[in-house]
Design an enzyme around this catalytic site. Structure first.
Site, short mmCIF file in Angstrom:
data_model
loop_
_atom_site.label_atom_id
_atom_site.label_comp_id
_atom_site.label_asym_id
_atom_site.label_seq_id
_atom_site.Cartn_x
_atom_site.Cartn_y
_atom_site.Cartn_z
N ARG A 77 0.83 -1.22 0.00
CA ARG A 77 0.00 0.00 0.00
C ARG A 77 0.85 1.26 0.00
O ARG A 77 0.63 2.17 -0.79
CB ARG A 77 -0.88 0.05 1.25
CG ARG A 77 -2.05 -0.88 1.24
CD ARG A 77 -2.94 -0.55 2.45
NE ARG A 77 -3.88 -1.62 2.66
CZ ARG A 77 -3.59 -2.75 3.30
NH1 ARG A 77 -2.38 -2.93 3.82
NH2 ARG A 77 -4.49 -3.69 3.44
N ILE A 78 1.83 1.31 0.93
CA ILE A 78 2.60 2.56 1.08
C ILE A 78 3.54 2.73 -0.11
O ILE A 78 3.66 3.82 -0.67
CB ILE A 78 3.35 2.58 2.43
CG1 ILE A 78 2.32 2.55 3.57
CG2 ILE A 78 4.24 3.81 2.55
CD1 ILE A 78 2.89 2.36 4.97
N ARG A 95 8.89 -8.81 -1.98
CA ARG A 95 8.00 -9.96 -1.98
C ARG A 95 6.58 -9.58 -2.38
O ARG A 95 5.95 -10.26 -3.15
CB ARG A 95 8.01 -10.56 -0.57
CG ARG A 95 7.41 -11.93 -0.43
CD ARG A 95 7.44 -12.34 1.03
NE ARG A 95 6.80 -11.33 1.85
CZ ARG A 95 5.51 -11.32 2.16
NH1 ARG A 95 4.72 -12.27 1.75
NH2 ARG A 95 4.99 -10.37 2.92
N ARG A 127 10.90 0.05 8.74
CA ARG A 127 11.42 -0.34 10.05
C ARG A 127 12.94 -0.28 10.00
O ARG A 127 13.56 -0.76 9.03
CB ARG A 127 10.97 -1.76 10.42
CG ARG A 127 9.52 -1.89 10.85
CD ARG A 127 9.23 -1.18 12.18
NE ARG A 127 7.85 -1.33 12.61
CZ ARG A 127 6.86 -0.48 12.32
NH1 ARG A 127 7.10 0.59 11.58
NH2 ARG A 127 5.64 -0.69 12.78
N GLU A 144 14.85 1.97 18.61
CA GLU A 144 14.29 3.29 18.95
C GLU A 144 14.03 3.41 20.45
O GLU A 144 13.63 2.42 21.06
CB GLU A 144 12.98 3.51 18.17
CG GLU A 144 13.23 3.54 16.68
CD GLU A 144 11.95 3.60 15.85
OE1 GLU A 144 10.85 3.67 16.44
OE2 GLU A 144 12.06 3.57 14.62
N HIS A 203 10.49 8.70 14.00
CA HIS A 203 9.40 7.76 13.65
C HIS A 203 8.04 8.47 13.63
O HIS A 203 7.17 8.19 14.46
CB HIS A 203 9.38 6.57 14.63
CG HIS A 203 8.68 5.37 14.05
ND1 HIS A 203 8.98 4.07 14.38
CD2 HIS A 203 7.66 5.27 13.14
CE1 HIS A 203 8.20 3.25 13.72
NE2 HIS A 203 7.37 3.96 12.96
N GLY A 213 6.17 8.79 10.61
CA GLY A 213 5.54 8.53 9.30
C GLY A 213 4.04 8.73 9.30
O GLY A 213 3.47 9.32 8.38
C1 GLV Z 1 4.08 2.72 11.95
O1 GLV Z 1 5.25 2.63 11.87
C2 GLV Z 1 3.16 1.65 11.74
O2 GLV Z 1 3.58 0.49 11.53
O3 GLV Z 1 1.96 1.92 11.79
#
Ligand code: GLV
Length: 326
Positions: A153-154, A174, A235, A264, A282, A284
């Protein structure tokens, strides 16, 4: 009365979704590991963060727990098999943070290429001496090659944005989007070594699994062009941070834009020392909209299970079929 534990203060109040459940949540910050283990002992549902480890020990301490609603799309913090063995449903929050994370990926691409944070530091330090034709020369973004590892998706949302920058898109990994989707995104599937060798920007979008842990190590980074940048909003542990620090120190790659780290909130000093690395904490999915939707998805999943209904975004359907979650 059902008891719902929320491991951390969330940006929105999810109680309206939880009816008359007894909700246990810190008013600020997060529960420590010990406090979480104690809190789940008599809990029916848990809303947890990617910073909480949901493992065998926690499952064993929570005999009544029916659902673990992970406030994240990534599930590397959850031992899903242990949850299934213990008859606990697991849900995550896909979809609602896709656009926010793709936006941040583009922000990192633009920042590393155009030296945005270096420029900001220069201005704030008082060191800027005026317009200079050689000042902070960066790299082009438009028309360059973007290598996307993980066209889920991302990754796809990043590809859609990159098309607006007329970038050529390569993909590997993958998760294989249907061919017509790859075509409509203008993405060409290539083996990972080819993607690394040809891309001006390599962007990581795969989940952290046994296969992807340390996926970009010394050898893989050595395949990248000296002028290329590594972007990671997935990650931290997908990348060998020591190898990345070495590549940046030796100048075998041009820079890195990192929103995630292996351990982290610890960020290796050697990365902090790199002016051509842009480092974020972190964030995002950190838009008010995305975080509200993530919290809502967790709360509605919990509410469904407490009503005896199957939650959306269930990741272990076997636990549902076994009926052990009841
Ligand atoms: C953020 O890093 C998530 O996996 O939602």
């Amino acid at each position: 009365m059902a008891r719902v534990v929320i491991s951390s203060a969330l940006p929105i109040d999810v109680r309206p979704w939880l009816g008359d459940a007894d909700v246990v949540a810190p008013s600020c910050g997060s529960l420590s590991r010990d406090a979480l283990l104690a809190a789940v002992e008599d809990a029916d549902a848990l809303i947890c963060l990617l910073t909480d480890r949901i493992d065998e020990e926690l499952c064993a301490r929570a005999p009544r727990l029916r659902i673990v609603a992970n406030h994240a799309v990534g599930l590397d913090n959850v031992d899903v098999q242990a949850c299934t063995r213990h008859g606990k449903l697991v849900t995550n929050t896909p979809g609602v943070l896709t656009e926010a994370t793709a936006d941040l990926t583009m922000a990192l691409i633009l920042s590393v290429a155009r030296r945005v944070t270096e420029g900001d530091r220069l201005v704030r330090s008082g060191g800027w001496r005026g317009w200079d034709p050689g000042l902070l020369l960066g790299a082009a973004v438009s028309g360059q090659v973007l290598g996307i590892i993980g066209l889920g998706r991302i990754g796809r949302a990043v590809a859609r944005r990159a098309r607006g920058f007329e970038m050529r898109i390569l993909c590997a990994g993958r998760s294989r989007a249907p061919e017509d989707l790859e075509q409509s995104l203008g993405a060409t599937r290539v083996p990972l070594p080819q993607l690394l060798a040809e891309s001006d920007f390599v962007s990581v979008h795969c989940p952290l699994t046994r296969e992807t842990r340390g996926m970009l190590g010394e050898h893989e980074l050595s395949l990248m062009k000296r002028t290329a940048f590594l972007i990671n909003t997935a990650r931290g542990a997908c990348v060998d941070e020591d190898a990345l620090a070495r590549a940046l120190e030796k100048g075998t790659i041009a820079g890195a834009g990192l929103d995630v780290f292996a351990d982290e909130p610890r960020v290796p000093e050697r990365l902090i020392a790199q002016p051509r690395a842009v480092l974020l904490p972190h964030v995002g999915s950190a838009t008010s909209q995305a975080r509200a939707r993530m919290a809502e998805l967790c709360a509605t999943a919990v509410a469904s299970v407490l009503r005896g209904e199957r939650p959306v975004h269930l990741v272990n359907p076997e636990a549902w079929s076994s009926g052990d979650w009841r």
